[in-house]
Design an enzyme around this catalytic site. Structure first.
Site, PDB file in Angstrom:
ATOM      1  N   VAL A 190       0.833  -1.206   0.000  1.00  0.00           N
ATOM      2  CA  VAL A 190       0.000   0.000   0.000  1.00  0.00           C
ATOM      3  C   VAL A 190       0.869   1.258   0.000  1.00  0.00           C
ATOM      4  O   VAL A 190       0.632   2.190  -0.769  1.00  0.00           O
ATOM      5  CB  VAL A 190      -0.955  -0.007   1.223  1.00  0.00           C
ATOM      6  N   GLU A 192      -7.502   2.465   2.266  1.00  0.00           N
ATOM      7  CA  GLU A 192      -7.051   2.140   0.915  1.00  0.00           C
ATOM      8  C   GLU A 192      -7.930   1.041   0.315  1.00  0.00           C
ATOM      9  O   GLU A 192      -8.206   0.046   0.963  1.00  0.00           O
ATOM     10  CB  GLU A 192      -5.593   1.676   0.969  1.00  0.00           C
ATOM     11  N   PHE A 193      -8.325   1.244  -0.950  1.00  0.00           N
ATOM     12  CA  PHE A 193      -9.153   0.238  -1.619  1.00  0.00           C
ATOM     13  C   PHE A 193      -8.438  -0.414  -2.803  1.00  0.00           C
ATOM     14  O   PHE A 193      -9.058  -1.136  -3.571  1.00  0.00           O
ATOM     15  CB  PHE A 193     -10.473   0.868  -2.089  1.00  0.00           C
ATOM     16  N   LYS A 229     -14.182   0.731   5.857  1.00  0.00           N
ATOM     17  CA  LYS A 229     -13.181  -0.111   5.188  1.00  0.00           C
ATOM     18  C   LYS A 229     -13.355  -1.575   5.605  1.00  0.00           C
ATOM     19  O   LYS A 229     -13.356  -2.483   4.772  1.00  0.00           O
ATOM     20  CB  LYS A 229     -11.773   0.387   5.526  1.00  0.00           C
ATOM     21  N   CYS A 246      -5.363  -9.423   3.248  1.00  0.00           N
ATOM     22  CA  CYS A 246      -6.432  -8.546   3.738  1.00  0.00           C
ATOM     23  C   CYS A 246      -7.693  -9.289   4.182  1.00  0.00           C
ATOM     24  O   CYS A 246      -8.045  -9.228   5.361  1.00  0.00           O
ATOM     25  CB  CYS A 246      -6.792  -7.519   2.670  1.00  0.00           C
ATOM     26  N   LYS A 273      -7.604 -11.654   7.422  1.00  0.00           N
ATOM     27  CA  LYS A 273      -7.318 -10.960   8.689  1.00  0.00           C
ATOM     28  C   LYS A 273      -8.350  -9.877   8.989  1.00  0.00           C
ATOM     29  O   LYS A 273      -8.736  -9.678  10.139  1.00  0.00           O
ATOM     30  CB  LYS A 273      -5.901 -10.374   8.686  1.00  0.00           C
TER      31      LYS A 273
END
Ligand code: NAD
Length: 436
Positions: free
Chosen positions: A11, A150-151, A206, A262, A265
């Site tokens: 990221v 962040e996407f 998110k 991602c 978790k």
């Protein structure tokens, strides 16, 4: 604007390069000195399409620098991005020690005024802790907090960063929001959604986003189990569902399940957060259970086809958690490899990018340089990652190289009719099997 970035991973690096690309003056730092050394020498710490060129271009024009010294990155930063890892603890909760350390580093070094931006995925409530740390070090209000989740997706991180479908900024400070608007202005196109919220809503959004995507994958996998039992075709089922604009086709994909650093978790951390907030959210546990079941179903197909697994040779086609990356964190392919190795199988993996990372993670795994070498003499092959190098294999060559022509398709990349023509025993996911 002067921007400091803490963490140069999947990221942090695209973020730093993108902000440089739109004209900002960016200095990135990382606790991993080796990573910084690699970047300073012009190398890349991981594979991500188009990232190397973007980084090199921005370094060359002097808008992007890397330093092991956090002071250099943060002293005069107007905005400081925290892009460090938030891995799971054994309890499933997010380990936020790197976020805490980053907040301390900014508090110590930034002259201010500085907006400290949480880019890492963190549980709702984290920003309050970050603000506490900043206030402990600095009482003059020069350091404000924003959350900008962040996407981006690994494999298309550059495209996602340069052309984001939405930019979410949470803050309780009008001034911080104004700075973020100015920072991101060059990235906002007509079709970019710019969304402002308070801090904790941004954090929650998110996690909600990733949990819902994981839910779509698990829903498709539950449909695959039902389709297998009913003699139906899950690909057609998800196509029909996906054609409904209220549902959408993306991520409604039956297969080996989701992996990566991602979804697994974040889902766990979200469930733990819900529990801490006093809300029981068993749906999230069920999503994780169905994901494990998907991998188990593939393992059982191999087992059913080969009877005893000891000494058998199984090729895994694709090792990365998805195509376009060399990331093997929580990769379903490695989960499957682990189970096969435990059962005494010889496991040979092929991946266009992730071979070395997979070997480092699972030393018992043999790595083949090309897919035909991987399937050579194999009793079965399992498609684990839908790389085009795998989907585009010469099936005649594969058939000729294998000892037994058994293919378990964990990503439904092959056409059942083609597989029948080549004489394979073809065991796709949620679709009728093909037997010669
Ligand atoms: P990563 O492991 O690739 O990178 C994290 C970096 O932070 C590493 O280089 C590490 O050395 C560095 N770091 C750790 N502690 C540090 C410290 N105290 N000071 C300075 N540097 C430190 O992780 P990532 O994939 O980039 O993920 C970062 C965050 O972004 C996570 O919270 C993740 O959930 C989230 N995220 C990831 C993705 C993705 O696709 N990978 C997408 C969206 C959000």
């Amino acid at each position: 604007m002067k921007v400091g970035v803490i963490g140069t991973g999947h990221v942090g690096l695209p973020t730093a390069a993108t902000l440089a690309h739109i004209g900002h003056d960016v200095t990135a730092t990382d606790a991993d000195q080796e990573k910084i050394e690699v970047l300073r020498r012009g190398g890349m710490p991981f594979f991500e399409p188009a990232l190397e060129d973007l980084v090199r271009g921005e370094v060359e024009v002097g808008r992007l620098r890397f330093t092991a010294d956090p002071a250099e990155a943060l002293t005069d930063a107007r905005v400081a991005f925290v892009c460090v890892g938030t891995p799971p603890r054994s309890s499933g909760e997010a380990n936020l020690i790197a976020v805490e350390r980053s907040a301390e580093i900014v508090a110590r070094h930034a002259a201010g005024p500085t907006v400290v931006v949480e880019k890492s995925t963190v549980p709702a409530g984290t920003a309050a802790r970050v603000a506490e740390i900043l206030a402990r070090h600095r009482s003059d209000g020069a350091l404000t907090v924003a959350c900008n989740p962040e996407f981006l997706r690994e494999g298309s991180a550059v495209e996602d960063s340069l052309r984001p479908d939405r930019i979410l900024v949470g803050s309780d400070s009008e001034e911080a929001l104004a700075v973020m608007r100015e920072l991101f202005a060059p990235l906002v196109r007509d079709d970019t959604r710019w969304i402002e919220t308070d801090l904790h809503t941004a954090e929650l959004a998110k996690h909600a986003n990733n949990a819902f995507l994981a839910l779509k994958v698990s829903f498709a996998n539950a449909m695959a189990r039902m389709a297998e039992a009913a003699g139906a075709d899950v690909e057609a089922v998800t196509e029909v569902m996906g054609a409904d604009p209220r549902i959408g086709r993306a991520h409604l994909s039956a297969g080996l399940g989701y992996g990566g650093s991602c979804f697994p978790k974040d889902l766990l951390a979200f469930e733990r957060l819900a529990a801490r907030l006093g809300y029981d959210f068993p749906l999230l546990r069920e999503v994780a259970r169905i994901n494990e079941e998907a991998l188990d179903a593939a393992f059982r197909k191999v087992e059913a086809a080969l009877w005893n697994l000891e000494g058998k040779r199984v090729a895994l086609l694709g090792l990365a958690f998805k195509p376009g990356t060399d990331d093997v964190r929580y990769s379903p392919a490695l989960g499957l490899a682990d189970r096969l190795l435990e059962a005494g199988t010889i496991v040979v993996g092929y991946d266009p990018q992730a071979g070395p990372n997979a070997k480092a993670e699972l030393p018992g795994l043999e790595i083949a340089e090309d897919p035909y070498e991987a399937v050579s003499g194999a009793d079965a092959a399992v498609v684990c990652t839908e790389w085009e190098q795998v989907a585009g294999l010469d099936l005649g060559r594969v058939r000729a190289a294998m000892r037994l022509p058994v293919i378990v398709d964990g990503r439904n990349v092959f056409d059942p009719g083609e597989m029948a023509r080549h004489g394979f025993t073809y065991l796709p996911t949620g679709r009728p099997p093909v037997r010669p």
